[in-house]
Motif scaffolding. Structure first.
Motif, mmCIF file in Angstrom:
data_model
loop_
_atom_site.group_PDB
_atom_site.id
_atom_site.type_symbol
_atom_site.label_atom_id
_atom_site.label_comp_id
_atom_site.label_asym_id
_atom_site.label_seq_id
_atom_site.Cartn_x
_atom_site.Cartn_y
_atom_site.Cartn_z
ATOM 1 N N VAL A 271 29.799 35.701 37.614
ATOM 2 C CA VAL A 271 30.511 34.514 37.129
ATOM 3 C C VAL A 271 32.017 34.790 37.124
ATOM 4 N N ALA A 272 32.413 35.989 36.702
ATOM 5 C CA ALA A 272 33.840 36.354 36.719
ATOM 6 C C ALA A 272 34.390 36.274 38.141
ATOM 7 N N ARG A 273 33.636 36.764 39.114
ATOM 8 C CA ARG A 273 34.069 36.695 40.509
ATOM 9 C C ARG A 273 34.198 35.261 40.982
ATOM 10 N N GLN A 274 33.252 34.402 40.613
ATOM 11 C CA GLN A 274 33.313 32.994 40.992
ATOM 12 C C GLN A 274 34.558 32.327 40.403
ATOM 13 N N VAL A 275 34.835 32.611 39.141
ATOM 14 C CA VAL A 275 36.032 32.068 38.484
ATOM 15 C C VAL A 275 37.279 32.552 39.222
ATOM 16 N N ALA A 276 37.321 33.840 39.526
ATOM 17 C CA ALA A 276 38.478 34.403 40.223
ATOM 18 C C ALA A 276 38.629 33.816 41.623
ATOM 19 N N ASP A 277 37.519 33.620 42.314
ATOM 20 C CA ASP A 277 37.600 33.003 43.643
ATOM 21 C C ASP A 277 38.247 31.629 43.556
ATOM 22 N N GLU A 278 37.865 30.876 42.541
ATOM 23 C CA GLU A 278 38.375 29.512 42.379
ATOM 24 C C GLU A 278 39.826 29.473 41.890
ATOM 25 N N LEU A 279 40.167 30.336 40.939
ATOM 26 C CA LEU A 279 41.469 30.239 40.275
ATOM 27 C C LEU A 279 42.534 31.195 40.790
ATOM 28 N N THR A 280 42.118 32.272 41.483
ATOM 29 C CA THR A 280 43.096 33.279 41.908
ATOM 30 C C THR A 280 42.940 33.670 43.369
ATOM 31 N N ASN A 281 42.206 32.880 44.135
ATOM 32 C CA ASN A 281 41.936 33.226 45.532
ATOM 33 C C ASN A 281 41.298 34.608 45.665
ATOM 34 N N GLY A 282 40.511 34.997 44.644
ATOM 35 C CA GLY A 282 39.782 36.258 44.690
ATOM 36 C C GLY A 282 40.598 37.498 44.401
ATOM 37 N N GLN A 283 41.835 37.335 43.990
ATOM 38 C CA GLN A 283 42.670 38.482 43.653
ATOM 39 C C GLN A 283 42.842 38.512 42.134
ATOM 40 N N PHE A 284 42.250 39.506 41.493
ATOM 41 C CA PHE A 284 42.185 39.489 40.035
ATOM 42 C C PHE A 284 41.938 40.879 39.479
ATOM 43 N N ARG A 285 42.126 40.975 38.174
ATOM 44 C CA ARG A 285 41.702 42.141 37.397
ATOM 45 C C ARG A 285 40.536 41.687 36.527
ATOM 46 N N LEU A 286 39.580 42.572 36.347
ATOM 47 C CA LEU A 286 38.470 42.321 35.434
ATOM 48 C C LEU A 286 38.513 43.430 34.395
ATOM 49 N N VAL A 287 38.796 43.046 33.139
ATOM 50 C CA VAL A 287 39.036 44.032 32.079
ATOM 51 C C VAL A 287 38.003 43.870 30.974
ATOM 52 N N PHE A 288 37.378 44.992 30.618
ATOM 53 C CA PHE A 288 36.501 45.068 29.451
ATOM 54 C C PHE A 288 37.167 46.011 28.461
ATOM 55 N N ASN A 289 37.460 45.557 27.251
ATOM 56 C CA ASN A 289 37.951 46.428 26.194
ATOM 57 C C ASN A 289 36.745 46.842 25.360
ATOM 58 N N THR A 290 36.601 48.149 25.131
ATOM 59 C CA THR A 290 35.458 48.658 24.381
ATOM 60 C C THR A 290 35.965 49.473 23.205
ATOM 61 N N GLY A 291 35.881 48.900 22.029
ATOM 62 C CA GLY A 291 36.325 49.570 20.813
ATOM 63 C C GLY A 291 37.677 49.069 20.337
ATOM 64 N N GLU A 292 37.851 49.136 19.048
ATOM 65 C CA GLU A 292 39.076 48.636 18.416
ATOM 66 C C GLU A 292 40.322 49.338 18.959
ATOM 67 N N ASP A 293 40.259 50.664 19.135
ATOM 68 C CA ASP A 293 41.419 51.399 19.632
ATOM 69 C C ASP A 293 41.763 51.041 21.075
ATOM 70 N N ALA A 294 40.819 50.454 21.796
ATOM 71 C CA ALA A 294 41.055 50.029 23.183
ATOM 72 C C ALA A 294 41.482 48.567 23.261
ATOM 73 N N GLY A 295 41.636 47.928 22.102
ATOM 74 C CA GLY A 295 42.113 46.552 22.085
ATOM 75 C C GLY A 295 41.034 45.503 21.903
ATOM 76 N N GLN A 296 39.779 45.918 21.698
ATOM 77 C CA GLN A 296 38.724 44.926 21.475
ATOM 78 C C GLN A 296 38.877 44.334 20.085
ATOM 79 N N THR A 297 38.966 43.010 20.013
ATOM 80 C CA THR A 297 39.115 42.336 18.719
ATOM 81 C C THR A 297 37.908 41.475 18.372
ATOM 82 N N VAL A 298 37.131 41.085 19.372
ATOM 83 C CA VAL A 298 35.894 40.337 19.147
ATOM 84 C C VAL A 298 34.758 41.224 19.639
#
Length: 120
Positions: A73-100
């Motif tokens: 789904v992330a790739r499909q969104v990126a294809d539509e909104l960024t012509n397939g050029q994107f970063r996909l970021v997962f933050n894991t843990g509070e110290d890594a910036g995860q807030t939810v």
């Protein structure tokens, strides 16, 4: 996995349409919406509708098929909104910036120098 009986995450509330959001893609198990505090010209949150997994490591171990669907789904969104050029970021843990603590990815896109995408 999330605690039973805890309050639903903001992402679950968005998926249930209890909290407004600009939804850009959706499947039976995944929802994608514009981030309310974008860090790039295109900044979309892609998450599971289920709160079973707090982060990407838990999701990969518990349901690799759902992780593959989230990435697709992330790739499909990126294809539509960024012509397939994107970063996909997962933050894991509070110290890594995860807030939810409901597994999610950030699709970030746009030209370098626009917004805060930067080059790292």
């Amino acid at each position: 996995m999330s605690s039973t009986g805890s309050a639903p995450s903001i992402f679950s509330r968005i998926a249930r349409r209890e909290v407004p959001a600009t939804i850009v893609a959706e499947t039976d198990r995944i929802i994608a919406f514009n981030d309310v505090a974008p860090k790039a010209p295109v900044h979309v949150v892609v998450t599971t509708k289920s709160e079973d997994y707090r982060n990407v490591a838990e999701l990969a171990a518990g349901d690799p098929g759902l992780l593959a669907e989230l990435v697709d789904v992330a790739r499909q969104v990126a294809d539509e909104l960024t012509n397939g050029q994107f970063r996909l970021v997962f933050n894991t843990g509070e110290d890594a910036g995860q807030t939810v603590f409901h597994v999610h990815a950030h699709v970030l896109g746009g030209r370098l120098g626009e917004g805060t995408l930067g080059s790292e």
